[in-house]
Design a protein around this motif. Structure first.
Motif, PDB file in Angstrom:
ATOM      1  N   GLU A   1       0.848  -1.186   0.000  1.00  0.00           N
ATOM      2  CA  GLU A   1       0.000   0.000   0.000  1.00  0.00           C
ATOM      3  C   GLU A   1       0.893   1.249   0.000  1.00  0.00           C
ATOM      4  OE1 GLU A   1      -2.628  -0.226   3.287  1.00  0.00           O
ATOM      5  OE2 GLU A   1      -3.643  -2.037   2.595  1.00  0.00           O
ATOM      6  N   ARG A   2       1.383   1.611  -1.162  1.00  0.00           N
ATOM      7  CA  ARG A   2       2.357   2.700  -1.264  1.00  0.00           C
ATOM      8  C   ARG A   2       1.743   4.070  -1.066  1.00  0.00           C
ATOM      9  NH1 ARG A   2       6.491   1.031  -6.201  1.00  0.00           N
ATOM     10  NH2 ARG A   2       7.150  -0.973  -5.311  1.00  0.00           N
ATOM     11  N   SER A   3       0.437   4.191  -1.160  1.00  0.00           N
ATOM     12  CA  SER A   3      -0.222   5.479  -0.958  1.00  0.00           C
ATOM     13  C   SER A   3      -0.762   5.649   0.455  1.00  0.00           C
ATOM     14  CB  SER A   3      -1.372   5.647  -1.959  1.00  0.00           C
ATOM     15  OG  SER A   3      -2.332   4.618  -1.796  1.00  0.00           O
ATOM     16  N   ALA A   4      -0.405   4.743   1.361  1.00  0.00           N
ATOM     17  CA  ALA A   4      -0.907   4.824   2.739  1.00  0.00           C
ATOM     18  C   ALA A   4      -0.320   6.037   3.443  1.00  0.00           C
ATOM     19  CB  ALA A   4      -0.565   3.550   3.510  1.00  0.00           C
ATOM     20  N   GLY A   5      -1.170   6.761   4.170  1.00  0.00           N
ATOM     21  CA  GLY A   5      -0.745   7.943   4.912  1.00  0.00           C
ATOM     22  C   GLY A   5      -1.446   8.018   6.244  1.00  0.00           C
ATOM     23  N   VAL A   6      -1.199   9.112   6.950  1.00  0.00           N
ATOM     24  CA  VAL A   6      -1.764   9.313   8.286  1.00  0.00           C
ATOM     25  C   VAL A   6      -3.153   9.922   8.137  1.00  0.00           C
ATOM     26  CG1 VAL A   6      -1.431  10.369  10.542  1.00  0.00           C
ATOM     27  CG2 VAL A   6       0.549   9.653   9.201  1.00  0.00           C
ATOM     28  N   ASN A   7      -4.146   9.238   8.639  1.00  0.00           N
ATOM     29  CA  ASN A   7      -5.516   9.748   8.667  1.00  0.00           C
ATOM     30  C   ASN A   7      -5.741  10.369  10.046  1.00  0.00           C
ATOM     31  OD1 ASN A   7      -8.272  10.242   8.603  1.00  0.00           O
ATOM     32  ND2 ASN A   7      -8.749   8.354   7.508  1.00  0.00           N
ATOM     33  N   VAL A   8      -5.641  11.699  10.106  1.00  0.00           N
ATOM     34  CA  VAL A   8      -5.733  12.381  11.394  1.00  0.00           C
ATOM     35  C   VAL A   8      -7.158  12.419  11.918  1.00  0.00           C
ATOM     36  CG1 VAL A   8      -3.698  13.793  10.907  1.00  0.00           C
ATOM     37  CG2 VAL A   8      -5.950  14.633  10.252  1.00  0.00           C
ATOM     38  N   VAL A   9      -8.136  12.160  11.068  1.00  0.00           N
ATOM     39  CA  VAL A   9      -9.538  12.175  11.504  1.00  0.00           C
ATOM     40  C   VAL A   9      -9.874  10.902  12.263  1.00  0.00           C
ATOM     41  CG1 VAL A   9     -11.936  12.344  10.754  1.00  0.00           C
ATOM     42  CG2 VAL A   9     -10.174  13.680   9.594  1.00  0.00           C
ATOM     43  N   ASP A  10      -9.534   9.756  11.658  1.00  0.00           N
ATOM     44  CA  ASP A  10      -9.815   8.473  12.296  1.00  0.00           C
ATOM     45  C   ASP A  10      -8.700   8.015  13.221  1.00  0.00           C
ATOM     46  OD1 ASP A  10     -12.158   8.460  10.865  1.00  0.00           O
ATOM     47  OD2 ASP A  10     -11.325   7.300   9.200  1.00  0.00           O
ATOM     48  N   GLY A  11      -7.528   8.670  13.139  1.00  0.00           N
ATOM     49  CA  GLY A  11      -6.426   8.290  14.028  1.00  0.00           C
ATOM     50  C   GLY A  11      -5.779   6.986  13.643  1.00  0.00           C
ATOM     51  N   GLN A  12      -5.660   6.703  12.357  1.00  0.00           N
ATOM     52  CA  GLN A  12      -5.078   5.446  11.919  1.00  0.00           C
ATOM     53  C   GLN A  12      -4.414   5.647  10.565  1.00  0.00           C
ATOM     54  OE1 GLN A  12      -8.312   2.680  11.569  1.00  0.00           O
ATOM     55  NE2 GLN A  12      -9.350   3.834   9.951  1.00  0.00           N
ATOM     56  N   VAL A  13      -3.785   4.580  10.071  1.00  0.00           N
ATOM     57  CA  VAL A  13      -3.146   4.596   8.763  1.00  0.00           C
ATOM     58  C   VAL A  13      -4.180   4.199   7.720  1.00  0.00           C
ATOM     59  CG1 VAL A  13      -1.370   3.548   7.339  1.00  0.00           C
ATOM     60  CG2 VAL A  13      -0.886   4.100   9.723  1.00  0.00           C
ATOM     61  N   ASP A  14      -4.291   5.001   6.664  1.00  0.00           N
ATOM     62  CA  ASP A  14      -5.329   4.788   5.668  1.00  0.00           C
ATOM     63  C   ASP A  14      -4.747   5.027   4.288  1.00  0.00           C
ATOM     64  OD1 ASP A  14      -7.633   4.385   4.307  1.00  0.00           O
ATOM     65  OD2 ASP A  14      -8.735   6.080   5.142  1.00  0.00           O
ATOM     66  N   ALA A  15      -5.039   4.122   3.354  1.00  0.00           N
ATOM     67  CA  ALA A  15      -4.571   4.261   1.976  1.00  0.00           C
ATOM     68  C   ALA A  15      -5.595   4.905   1.072  1.00  0.00           C
ATOM     69  CB  ALA A  15      -4.188   2.893   1.419  1.00  0.00           C
ATOM     70  N   THR A  16      -6.786   5.193   1.592  1.00  0.00           N
ATOM     71  CA  THR A  16      -7.869   5.772   0.775  1.00  0.00           C
ATOM     72  C   THR A  16      -8.328   7.110   1.354  1.00  0.00           C
ATOM     73  OG1 THR A  16      -9.540   4.544   2.033  1.00  0.00           O
ATOM     74  CG2 THR A  16      -8.657   3.479   0.059  1.00  0.00           C
TER      75      THR A  16
END
Length: 244
Positions: A182-197
């Motif tokens: 998952e090369r597009s995974a980043g920090v999702n500051v809203v859900d507090g987790q790693v998210d690729a979408t």
């Protein structure tokens, strides 16, 4: 910068001529760009090509401030004004900064419209690839390359800390997601987790220039091999001498 004479105002009023006092050169250029007029340096009769046009000019009160509005009906007008209003100067500064970033992003897209994964995903992917590249290098170069890659972790780590998340766990989860493909995974500051979408992207040209300037700054500091300090001339002071 001086006031308009009373006689000049009399004739302007007589012939229905609107007079605007604009001490700012920047605003004067915007008015000329809005109306299509030319900025005349000398007081002389304007040529037909120097005269612009405007559909409507009126006065409107915005936030207890009287503003002169120059309105064009043509949709291809080159100038637009965005009025930012807020409860505090800090909020308005943040909104102004966001608008400025968006406008410059669109401007940079005219040069290169390619995007990369945002929210720290691009930096972590580069960090992972650089660390793998460092392991294959002989000699002492591998330590410099490895540290360069580790320095790129500051972006996702800072995003996690600003969102109140555990930076160590977020960076570890990002590494695991990128290792899984998952090369597009980043920090999702809203859900507090790693998210690729998450749908967060950064402009490639902006990211490339930021990395280049940061690298040049680091290389410039490393090239400093001697620091010359300015010290007062002469021997020790009278009060600094040890007592006999």
């Amino acid at each position: 910068g001086q006031a308009v004479g009373e006689l000049a105002l009399h004739f302007c009023e007589k012939f229905g001529i609107l007079v605007l006092k604009c001490p700012s050169k920047f605003e004067l250029r915007r008015i000329c760009r809005t109306t299509g007029a030319a900025n005349l340096v000398r007081l002389e009769p304007p040529a037909p090509d120097d005269i612009g046009s405007c559909a409507r000019v009126y006065l409107k009160e915005i936030g207890s401030t009287n503003c002169t509005i120059l309105e064009q009906e043509d949709a291809t007008s080159k100038v637009a004004t965005i009025v930012v209003r807020g409860s505090s100067p800090n909020i308005m500064d943040d909104v102004e900064r966001a608008i400025d970033d968006g406008v410059h992003t669109v401007k940079a897209m005219t040069r290169d419209a390619r995007f990369v994964a945002g929210a720290g995903g691009c930096e972590l992917q580069l960090a992972d690839l650089l660390q793998q590249h460092a392991e294959a290098q002989p000699g002492l170069d591998q330590y410099a390359i490895n540290k360069y890659g580790l320095a790129l972790e500051v972006v996702p780590r800072t995003l996690a800390e600003n969102a109140g998340l555990d930076a160590a766990n977020i960076v570890a989860a990002l590494y695991a997601a990128h290792k899984a493909g998952e090369r597009s995974a980043g920090v999702n500051v809203v859900d507090g987790q790693v998210d690729a979408t998450s749908g967060v992207f950064d402009l490639l040209w902006t990211k490339k220039e930021a990395l280049r300037q940061a690298t040049d700054a680091a290389v410039t500091v490393l090239r400093v091999d001697q620091i010359i300090m300015s010290k007062p001339a002469g021997g020790p002071k009278k009060g600094d001498q040890p007592a006999m």
